[in-house]
Design a protein around this motif. Structure first.
Motif, PDB file in Angstrom:
ATOM      1  N   SER A   1      27.734  -2.812 -50.114  1.00 58.23           N
ATOM      2  CA  SER A   1      28.962  -3.105 -50.961  1.00 58.23           C
ATOM      3  C   SER A   1      29.953  -3.587 -50.188  1.00 58.23           C
ATOM      4  CB  SER A   1      28.874  -1.928 -51.740  1.00 58.23           C
ATOM      5  OG  SER A   1      29.434  -0.908 -51.020  1.00 58.23           O
ATOM      6  N   PRO A   2      30.964  -4.174 -50.728  1.00 53.37           N
ATOM      7  CA  PRO A   2      32.193  -4.325 -49.770  1.00 53.37           C
ATOM      8  C   PRO A   2      33.105  -3.224 -49.627  1.00 53.37           C
ATOM      9  CG  PRO A   2      32.274  -5.586 -52.139  1.00 53.37           C
ATOM     10  CD  PRO A   2      30.938  -4.842 -52.060  1.00 53.37           C
ATOM     11  N   LEU A   3      33.998  -3.092 -48.484  1.00 53.26           N
ATOM     12  CA  LEU A   3      34.517  -2.132 -48.111  1.00 53.26           C
ATOM     13  C   LEU A   3      35.436  -1.424 -49.400  1.00 53.26           C
ATOM     14  CD1 LEU A   3      35.963  -3.376 -44.511  1.00 53.26           C
ATOM     15  CD2 LEU A   3      34.145  -1.761 -45.216  1.00 53.26           C
ATOM     16  N   GLU A   4      36.108  -2.253 -50.257  1.00 52.14           N
ATOM     17  CA  GLU A   4      36.894  -1.709 -51.258  1.00 52.14           C
ATOM     18  C   GLU A   4      35.882  -0.817 -52.043  1.00 52.14           C
ATOM     19  OE1 GLU A   4      38.390  -5.654 -50.202  1.00 52.14           O
ATOM     20  OE2 GLU A   4      36.445  -5.025 -50.542  1.00 52.14           O
ATOM     21  N   ALA A   5      34.676  -1.154 -52.313  1.00 53.04           N
ATOM     22  CA  ALA A   5      33.894  -0.111 -53.150  1.00 53.04           C
ATOM     23  C   ALA A   5      33.452   1.047 -52.266  1.00 53.04           C
ATOM     24  CB  ALA A   5      32.455  -1.028 -53.546  1.00 53.04           C
ATOM     25  N   GLN A   6      33.224   0.797 -50.879  1.00 57.14           N
ATOM     26  CA  GLN A   6      32.831   2.275 -50.269  1.00 57.14           C
ATOM     27  C   GLN A   6      34.055   3.086 -50.274  1.00 57.14           C
ATOM     28  OE1 GLN A   6      31.216   1.178 -46.457  1.00 57.14           O
ATOM     29  NE2 GLN A   6      30.477  -0.709 -47.003  1.00 57.14           N
ATOM     30  N   ILE A   7      35.069   2.379 -50.007  1.00 55.28           N
ATOM     31  CA  ILE A   7      36.643   3.064 -49.993  1.00 55.28           C
ATOM     32  C   ILE A   7      36.626   4.076 -51.392  1.00 55.28           C
ATOM     33  CG2 ILE A   7      38.837   3.018 -50.014  1.00 55.28           C
ATOM     34  CD1 ILE A   7      38.611   1.100 -47.885  1.00 55.28           C
ATOM     35  N   ALA A   8      36.480   3.321 -52.578  1.00 56.98           N
ATOM     36  CA  ALA A   8      36.467   3.968 -53.926  1.00 56.98           C
ATOM     37  C   ALA A   8      35.406   4.826 -53.993  1.00 56.98           C
ATOM     38  CB  ALA A   8      36.136   2.854 -54.925  1.00 56.98           C
ATOM     39  N   ASP A   9      34.063   4.872 -53.412  1.00 59.41           N
ATOM     40  CA  ASP A   9      33.384   5.808 -53.677  1.00 59.41           C
ATOM     41  C   ASP A   9      33.465   7.282 -52.758  1.00 59.41           C
ATOM     42  OD1 ASP A   9      31.689   4.264 -55.234  1.00 59.41           O
ATOM     43  OD2 ASP A   9      30.222   3.714 -53.409  1.00 59.41           O
ATOM     44  N   ARG A  10      34.185   7.085 -51.514  1.00 57.76           N
ATOM     45  CA  ARG A  10      34.724   8.018 -51.028  1.00 57.76           C
ATOM     46  C   ARG A  10      35.948   8.843 -51.468  1.00 57.76           C
ATOM     47  NH1 ARG A  10      30.331   6.653 -49.180  1.00 57.76           N
ATOM     48  NH2 ARG A  10      29.927   8.083 -50.920  1.00 57.76           N
ATOM     49  N   SER A  11      36.607   7.970 -51.817  1.00 56.80           N
ATOM     50  CA  SER A  11      37.908   8.585 -52.445  1.00 56.80           C
ATOM     51  C   SER A  11      37.469   9.412 -53.686  1.00 56.80           C
ATOM     52  CB  SER A  11      39.001   7.377 -52.912  1.00 56.80           C
ATOM     53  OG  SER A  11      39.206   6.457 -51.683  1.00 56.80           O
ATOM     54  N   ASP A  12      36.750   8.909 -54.659  1.00 56.49           N
ATOM     55  CA  ASP A  12      36.289   9.622 -55.727  1.00 56.49           C
ATOM     56  C   ASP A  12      35.872  10.881 -55.274  1.00 56.49           C
ATOM     57  OD1 ASP A  12      37.267   7.766 -57.535  1.00 56.49           O
ATOM     58  OD2 ASP A  12      35.138   7.149 -57.893  1.00 56.49           O
ATOM     59  N   GLU A  13      35.070  10.919 -54.405  1.00 60.46           N
ATOM     60  CA  GLU A  13      34.223  11.967 -53.710  1.00 60.46           C
ATOM     61  C   GLU A  13      35.258  13.129 -53.285  1.00 60.46           C
ATOM     62  OE1 GLU A  13      31.701  12.509 -49.956  1.00 60.46           O
ATOM     63  OE2 GLU A  13      30.923  10.937 -51.193  1.00 60.46           O
ATOM     64  N   ILE A  14      36.286  12.739 -52.372  1.00 57.08           N
ATOM     65  CA  ILE A  14      37.246  13.784 -52.149  1.00 57.08           C
ATOM     66  C   ILE A  14      38.167  14.198 -53.310  1.00 57.08           C
ATOM     67  CG2 ILE A  14      39.666  13.693 -50.971  1.00 57.08           C
ATOM     68  CD1 ILE A  14      38.437  11.463 -49.075  1.00 57.08           C
ATOM     69  N   ALA A  15      38.502  13.394 -54.215  1.00 61.07           N
ATOM     70  CA  ALA A  15      39.263  13.730 -55.415  1.00 61.07           C
ATOM     71  C   ALA A  15      38.512  14.650 -56.199  1.00 61.07           C
ATOM     72  CB  ALA A  15      39.749  12.378 -56.238  1.00 61.07           C
ATOM     73  N   TYR A  16      37.197  14.486 -56.325  1.00 60.31           N
ATOM     74  CA  TYR A  16      36.358  15.290 -57.295  1.00 60.31           C
ATOM     75  C   TYR A  16      36.264  16.431 -56.702  1.00 60.31           C
ATOM     76  CZ  TYR A  16      35.107  11.261 -60.383  1.00 60.31           C
ATOM     77  OH  TYR A  16      35.121  10.351 -61.119  1.00 60.31           O
ATOM     78  N   HIS A  17      35.815  16.500 -55.174  1.00 60.80           N
ATOM     79  CA  HIS A  17      35.591  17.995 -54.741  1.00 60.80           C
ATOM     80  C   HIS A  17      36.781  18.848 -54.745  1.00 60.80           C
ATOM     81  CE1 HIS A  17      31.839  16.095 -53.114  1.00 60.80           C
ATOM     82  NE2 HIS A  17      31.344  17.301 -53.383  1.00 60.80           N
ATOM     83  N   ASN A  18      37.837  18.527 -54.433  1.00 59.44           N
ATOM     84  CA  ASN A  18      39.027  19.031 -54.201  1.00 59.44           C
ATOM     85  C   ASN A  18      39.600  19.627 -55.667  1.00 59.44           C
ATOM     86  OD1 ASN A  18      39.969  19.326 -51.172  1.00 59.44           O
ATOM     87  ND2 ASN A  18      39.154  17.200 -51.538  1.00 59.44           N
ATOM     88  N   HIS A  19      39.555  18.710 -56.650  1.00 59.43           N
ATOM     89  CA  HIS A  19      39.884  19.119 -57.918  1.00 59.43           C
ATOM     90  C   HIS A  19      39.029  20.051 -58.352  1.00 59.43           C
ATOM     91  CE1 HIS A  19      43.141  16.439 -58.317  1.00 59.43           C
ATOM     92  NE2 HIS A  19      42.469  15.295 -58.224  1.00 59.43           N
ATOM     93  N   ASP A  20      38.027  20.206 -58.235  1.00 61.26           N
ATOM     94  CA  ASP A  20      36.740  21.087 -58.754  1.00 61.26           C
ATOM     95  C   ASP A  20      37.022  22.616 -57.714  1.00 61.26           C
ATOM     96  OD1 ASP A  20      35.614  19.399 -60.016  1.00 61.26           O
ATOM     97  OD2 ASP A  20      33.869  18.974 -58.640  1.00 61.26           O
TER      98      ASP A  20
END
Length: 197
Positions: A1-20
């Motif tokens: 996938s393009p870099l933007e999609a990869q960045i979005a995936d990792r950003s979501d991962e960071i956000a979800y884990h830290n909010h959890d």
């Protein structure tokens, strides 16, 4: 996938884990002292303690999560820049042809993040209270889906008009996806409870 999609995936991962982590601490499902046994959180808490000696525990929790986010984002950006440079990535085709994601954490941080994820899985995501709420949510959504599939005229006319070219399951899923938790529970009460008005 393009870099933007990869960045979005990792950003979501960071956000979800830290909010959890934040939500788990606030709800009492996670123990602060147990979190301090995990390198990623302990290192973040140590940074806060060094910068702001005497920080009260309730602020240390919040600031520790914020510092952990900063640490993950910084590592992700730095590691990704190295990945792009070391692999001579210059075009979208280079990105798409590369066999693994280029947007990634360093191995050390990835290991620490994995241990945090394992802790969350064991102590939060599979906690009996969370599992009970997930099961309740599944029943509510299943009941609503079947009710709306049986009679789509229960869905507001303006929504049906906007999605008139969609097949019924897609229409119903779209309507459910737009609901807040509170609205879904209220709709469930109205449609399923025979005593509700």
């Amino acid at each position: 996938s393009p870099l933007e999609a990869q960045i979005a995936d990792r950003s979501d991962e960071i956000a979800y884990h830290n909010h959890d982590v934040e939500d788990g601490l606030a709800s009492g499902l996670l123990d602060f002292d147990e979190l301090l046994e995990l390198e990623l959180f302990r290192e973040a808490a140590e940074v806060v303690r060094e910068r702001f000696p005497g920080t009260p525990a309730h602020r240390l929790r919040r600031m520790g999560v914020s510092t952990m986010i900063s640490k993950l984002v910084t590592d992700l950006v730095e590691t990704t820049a190295v990945n792009l440079k070391d692999n001579s990535i210059a075009t979208l085709n280079h990105v798409r042809q590369f066999p693994t994601p280029l947007v990634s954490f360093s191995p050390g941080v990835q290991g620490k993040k994995d241990r945090l994820n394992d802790y969350l899985m064991q102590n939060l995501y599979n906690h009996w209270r969370v599992v009970r709420m997930e099961e309740k949510a599944r029943r509510v959504l299943t009941d609503l889906f079947h009710a709306f599939m049986d009679r789509t005229d229960q869905i507001p006319a303006d929504f049906r008009r906007c999605h008139q070219n969609e097949e019924t399951p897609r229409l119903v899923c779209g309507y459910l996806a737009g609901m807040t938790d509170r609205f879904a529970l209220e709709e469930h009460r109205k449609l399923i409870d025979p005593h509700a008005r």
